[in-house]
Design an enzyme around this catalytic site. Structure first.
Site, PDB file in Angstrom:
ATOM      1  N   LYS A 123      -2.921   6.007  -4.067  1.00 25.66           N
ATOM      2  CA  LYS A 123      -4.152   6.868  -3.885  1.00 25.66           C
ATOM      3  C   LYS A 123      -3.735   8.274  -4.386  1.00 25.66           C
ATOM      4  O   LYS A 123      -2.718   8.842  -4.460  1.00 25.66           O
ATOM      5  CB  LYS A 123      -4.178   7.113  -2.352  1.00 25.66           C
ATOM      6  CG  LYS A 123      -4.194   5.694  -1.670  1.00 25.66           C
ATOM      7  CD  LYS A 123      -4.519   5.761  -0.227  1.00 25.66           C
ATOM      8  CE  LYS A 123      -4.082   4.294   0.717  1.00 25.66           C
ATOM      9  NZ  LYS A 123      -2.545   4.365   0.884  1.00 25.66           N
ATOM     10  N   ASP A 170       0.893  -1.227   0.012  1.00 23.25           N
ATOM     11  CA  ASP A 170       0.081   0.115   0.053  1.00 23.25           C
ATOM     12  C   ASP A 170       0.814   1.358   0.072  1.00 23.25           C
ATOM     13  O   ASP A 170       1.808   1.628   0.968  1.00 23.25           O
ATOM     14  CB  ASP A 170      -0.762  -0.028   1.269  1.00 23.25           C
ATOM     15  CG  ASP A 170      -1.925   1.069   1.027  1.00 23.25           C
ATOM     16  OD1 ASP A 170      -2.684   1.051   0.676  1.00 23.25           O
ATOM     17  OD2 ASP A 170      -1.437   2.172   1.698  1.00 23.25           O
ATOM     18  N   HIS A 226      -7.883   9.254  -1.926  1.00 22.04           N
ATOM     19  CA  HIS A 226      -7.134   9.207  -0.492  1.00 22.04           C
ATOM     20  C   HIS A 226      -7.845   9.836   0.681  1.00 22.04           C
ATOM     21  O   HIS A 226      -7.991   9.191   1.511  1.00 22.04           O
ATOM     22  CB  HIS A 226      -6.068   9.826  -0.505  1.00 22.04           C
ATOM     23  CG  HIS A 226      -4.901   9.499   0.494  1.00 22.04           C
ATOM     24  ND1 HIS A 226      -3.547   9.503   0.302  1.00 22.04           N
ATOM     25  CD2 HIS A 226      -5.228   8.963   1.689  1.00 22.04           C
ATOM     26  CE1 HIS A 226      -2.839   8.883   1.363  1.00 22.04           C
ATOM     27  NE2 HIS A 226      -3.743   8.673   2.242  1.00 22.04           N
ATOM     28  N   TYR A 284       2.688  10.042   0.071  1.00 23.48           N
ATOM     29  CA  TYR A 284       3.892   9.260   0.737  1.00 23.48           C
ATOM     30  C   TYR A 284       5.273   9.591   0.312  1.00 23.48           C
ATOM     31  O   TYR A 284       6.387   9.531   0.936  1.00 23.48           O
ATOM     32  CB  TYR A 284       3.672   7.729   0.831  1.00 23.48           C
ATOM     33  CG  TYR A 284       2.430   7.316   1.604  1.00 23.48           C
ATOM     34  CD1 TYR A 284       1.497   8.267   1.960  1.00 23.48           C
ATOM     35  CD2 TYR A 284       2.034   5.997   1.398  1.00 23.48           C
ATOM     36  CE1 TYR A 284      -0.023   7.593   2.835  1.00 23.48           C
ATOM     37  CE2 TYR A 284       0.996   5.618   2.088  1.00 23.48           C
ATOM     38  CZ  TYR A 284      -0.010   6.294   2.934  1.00 23.48           C
ATOM     39  OH  TYR A 284      -1.246   6.126   3.126  1.00 23.48           O
TER      40      TYR A 284
HETATM   41  N1  LIG Z   1      -5.831   6.050   3.646  1.00 20.94           N
HETATM   42  C1  LIG Z   1      -5.493   6.621   4.807  1.00 20.94           C
HETATM   43  O1  LIG Z   1      -5.696   7.642   4.986  1.00 20.94           O
HETATM   44  C2  LIG Z   1      -4.130   5.971   5.542  1.00 20.94           C
HETATM   45  C3  LIG Z   1      -3.559   6.464   6.715  1.00 20.94           C
HETATM   46  C4  LIG Z   1      -2.802   6.157   7.601  1.00 20.94           C
HETATM   47  C5  LIG Z   1      -2.140   5.234   7.064  1.00 20.94           C
HETATM   48  N2  LIG Z   1      -2.596   4.282   5.859  1.00 20.94           N
HETATM   49  C6  LIG Z   1      -2.139   3.084   5.554  1.00 20.94           C
HETATM   50  O2  LIG Z   1      -1.987   2.152   6.319  1.00 20.94           O
HETATM   51  C7  LIG Z   1      -0.680   1.682   6.458  1.00 20.94           C
HETATM   52  C8  LIG Z   1      -0.676   1.156   8.260  1.00 20.94           C
HETATM   53  O3  LIG Z   1      -0.691   2.535   9.051  1.00 20.94           O
HETATM   54  P1  LIG Z   1       0.006   3.211   9.880  1.00 20.94           P
HETATM   55  O4  LIG Z   1       1.434   3.411   9.088  1.00 20.94           O
HETATM   56  O5  LIG Z   1      -0.526   4.159  10.553  1.00 20.94           O
HETATM   57  O6  LIG Z   1       0.767   2.106  10.862  1.00 20.94           O
HETATM   58  P2  LIG Z   1       0.458   0.717  11.750  1.00 20.94           P
HETATM   59  O7  LIG Z   1       0.580  -0.397  10.846  1.00 20.94           O
HETATM   60  O8  LIG Z   1      -0.755   1.176  12.797  1.00 20.94           O
HETATM   61  O9  LIG Z   1       1.839   0.712  12.637  1.00 20.94           O
HETATM   62  C9  LIG Z   1       1.890   1.947  13.477  1.00 20.94           C
HETATM   63  C10 LIG Z   1       3.587   1.602  14.233  1.00 20.94           C
HETATM   64  O10 LIG Z   1       3.691   0.373  14.723  1.00 20.94           O
HETATM   65  C11 LIG Z   1       4.963  -0.099  14.737  1.00 20.94           C
HETATM   66  N3  LIG Z   1       4.955  -1.426  14.646  1.00 20.94           N
HETATM   67  C12 LIG Z   1       4.635  -2.056  13.563  1.00 20.94           C
HETATM   68  N4  LIG Z   1       4.476  -3.414  13.762  1.00 20.94           N
HETATM   69  C13 LIG Z   1       4.927  -3.766  15.246  1.00 20.94           C
HETATM   70  C14 LIG Z   1       5.104  -4.891  15.985  1.00 20.94           C
HETATM   71  N5  LIG Z   1       4.897  -6.004  15.523  1.00 20.94           N
HETATM   72  N6  LIG Z   1       5.052  -4.635  17.323  1.00 20.94           N
HETATM   73  C15 LIG Z   1       5.356  -3.112  17.851  1.00 20.94           C
HETATM   74  N7  LIG Z   1       5.267  -2.263  16.993  1.00 20.94           N
HETATM   75  C16 LIG Z   1       4.990  -2.237  15.709  1.00 20.94           C
HETATM   76  C17 LIG Z   1       5.543   0.542  13.549  1.00 20.94           C
HETATM   77  O11 LIG Z   1       6.887   1.227  13.837  1.00 20.94           O
HETATM   78  P3  LIG Z   1       8.279   0.635  13.233  1.00 20.94           P
HETATM   79  O12 LIG Z   1       7.980   1.161  11.874  1.00 20.94           O
HETATM   80  O13 LIG Z   1       9.269   1.726  13.789  1.00 20.94           O
HETATM   81  O14 LIG Z   1       8.273  -0.783  13.389  1.00 20.94           O
HETATM   82  C18 LIG Z   1       4.437   1.773  13.025  1.00 20.94           C
HETATM   83  O15 LIG Z   1       5.069   2.926  12.668  1.00 20.94           O
HETATM   84  C19 LIG Z   1       0.179   2.867   6.508  1.00 20.94           C
HETATM   85  O16 LIG Z   1       1.454   2.300   6.363  1.00 20.94           O
HETATM   86  C20 LIG Z   1      -0.441   3.167   4.979  1.00 20.94           C
HETATM   87  O17 LIG Z   1      -0.201   2.488   4.162  1.00 20.94           O
HETATM   88  C21 LIG Z   1      -3.483   5.086   5.291  1.00 20.94           C
END
Ligand SMILES: NC(=O)c1ccc[n+]([C@@H]2O[C@H](COP(=O)([O-])OP(=O)(O)OC[C@H]3O[C@@H](n4cnc5c(N)ncnc54)[C@H](OP(=O)(O)O)[C@@H]3O)[C@@H](O)[C@H]2O)c1
Length: 279
Positions: free
Chosen positions: A96, A66, A127, A71
């Site tokens: 997006k 994704d 988005h 980004y």
């Molecule tokens: N459509 C939208 O508006 C929108 C908004 C937000 C996000 N997204 C998409 O959704 C994806 C996921 O959401 P997100 O990036 O907010 O983050 P997330 O997947 O909820 O992760 C949040 C944080 O958790 C940490 N993490 C990951 N795996 C872990 C584990 N096993 N144990 C402990 N900590 C862990 C990561 O830090 P580290 O990297 O330091 O491990 C990461 O920064 C995004 O990357 C993006 O592609 C879309």
């Protein structure tokens, strides 16, 4: 793809090519396509870290990436795809278009395709809604891109149910996906039901944020299964047939988040997790 060493736990299919028990399940989209339930998020991953993370994710078994125009990492995501040993055609790629860039959709998509090094994406999303509106004109541009074969499937992100109804009423085409913030703490059965009723797949983001990893109920369930809180949260999505796209820049976490097909949450666990979203 299911290979030797694969198997099923509960209703999930896995393969073990990557040393993880990677869940291979997909869900059908309303246009005849399929989306892998587990994908790799890339928000806030920049520069060579994005290239390297994508390579690690593909090695760990992910076949769904994704990204988004804002980004600023599509060239690096594309480089990761190219530098890995996995064929582009095996990978489901989402990008997006920024809300508010109405009229510039085609140039945005062409720039994305060039940076990603591909001639079509698997899913192209609006988005966010523009000024809180559904932006039927932008949705029509996504429909046109799908007709031209530049995006296999199209959808929206951060849309409310009335906004989904508005783009459907304006064009006759229902978004295949709505990508929204979701975790057990934000679970809303009615909202999921409204998507299901309209044949819109729910894709959750930021599942590991907002205190989910430290929540006592999630920590307790994780301990009981010998898994981490992140793995429990990801598994909850998979069993609910909600697409989940955890992000990490750390190789061990990328692998950990993929290793979720060898255990099953019980009905009681699922009910307890669902209940965290109740007001
Ligand atoms: N459509 C939208 O508006 C929108 C908004 C937000 C996000 N997204 C998409 O959704 C994806 C996921 O959401 P997100 O990036 O907010 O983050 P997330 O997947 O909820 O992760 C949040 C944080 O958790 C940490 N993490 C990951 N795996 C872990 C584990 N096993 N144990 C402990 N900590 C862990 C990561 O830090 P580290 O990297 O330091 O491990 C990461 O920064 C995004 O990357 C993006 O592609 C879309």
């Amino acid at each position: 793809m299911i290979v030797a060493g694969g198997g099923r736990v509960g209703n999930m299919t896995s393969d073990q090519t990557s040393g993880t028990t990677f869940p291979r399940d997909t869900v059908p989209l309303n246009d005849g396509g399929q989306i892998p339930l587990l994908g790799f998020g890339t928000w806030q991953i920049k520069g060579d870290q994005a290239r390297q993370s994508v390579i690690w994710a593909l090695e760990a078994g992910y076949r769904h990436i994704d990204t988004a125009t804002i980004y600023g990492n599509k060239a690096e995501v594309g480089a990761g795809l190219r530098d890995s040993s996995v064929d582009r055609d095996e990978v489901f790629i989402t990008t997006k278009v920024p809300g508010g860039s109405t009229g510039r959709e085609a140039e945005t998509l062409h720039a994305s395709l060039e940076k990603l090094g591909t001639d079509r994406v698997d899913l192209w999303l609006i988005h966010w809604p523009t000024d809180g509106g559904a932006d039927v004109q932008m949705w029509q541009a996504l429909i046109d891109a799908q007709k031209q074969g530049l995006a296999r499937s199209i959808g929206v992100s951060n849309y409310s149910i009335p906004m989904i109804d508005e783009v459907l009423a304006g064009t006759g085409v229902t978004p295949a996906v709505n990508q929204i913030e979701l975790s057990p703490l934000l679970f809303d059965r009615d909202l999921i039901g409204h998507h299901l009723k309209r044949n819109v797949v729910v894709e959750g983001y930021s599942a590991l944020r907002g205190g989910t990893l430290d929540h006592p109920t999630i920590v307790e369930i994780a301990k009981r299964h010998g898994k981490s809180p992140a793995q429990v949260i990801i598994r909850w999505h998979l069993q609910r047939k909600i697409v989940v796209i955890p992000k990490s820049v750390r190789r061990e976490r990328i692998v950990e988040n993929a290793d979720v097909a060898d255990f099953e949450l019980s009905t009681e666990d699922m009910d307890a997790l669902d209940g965290l979203g109740s007001p």
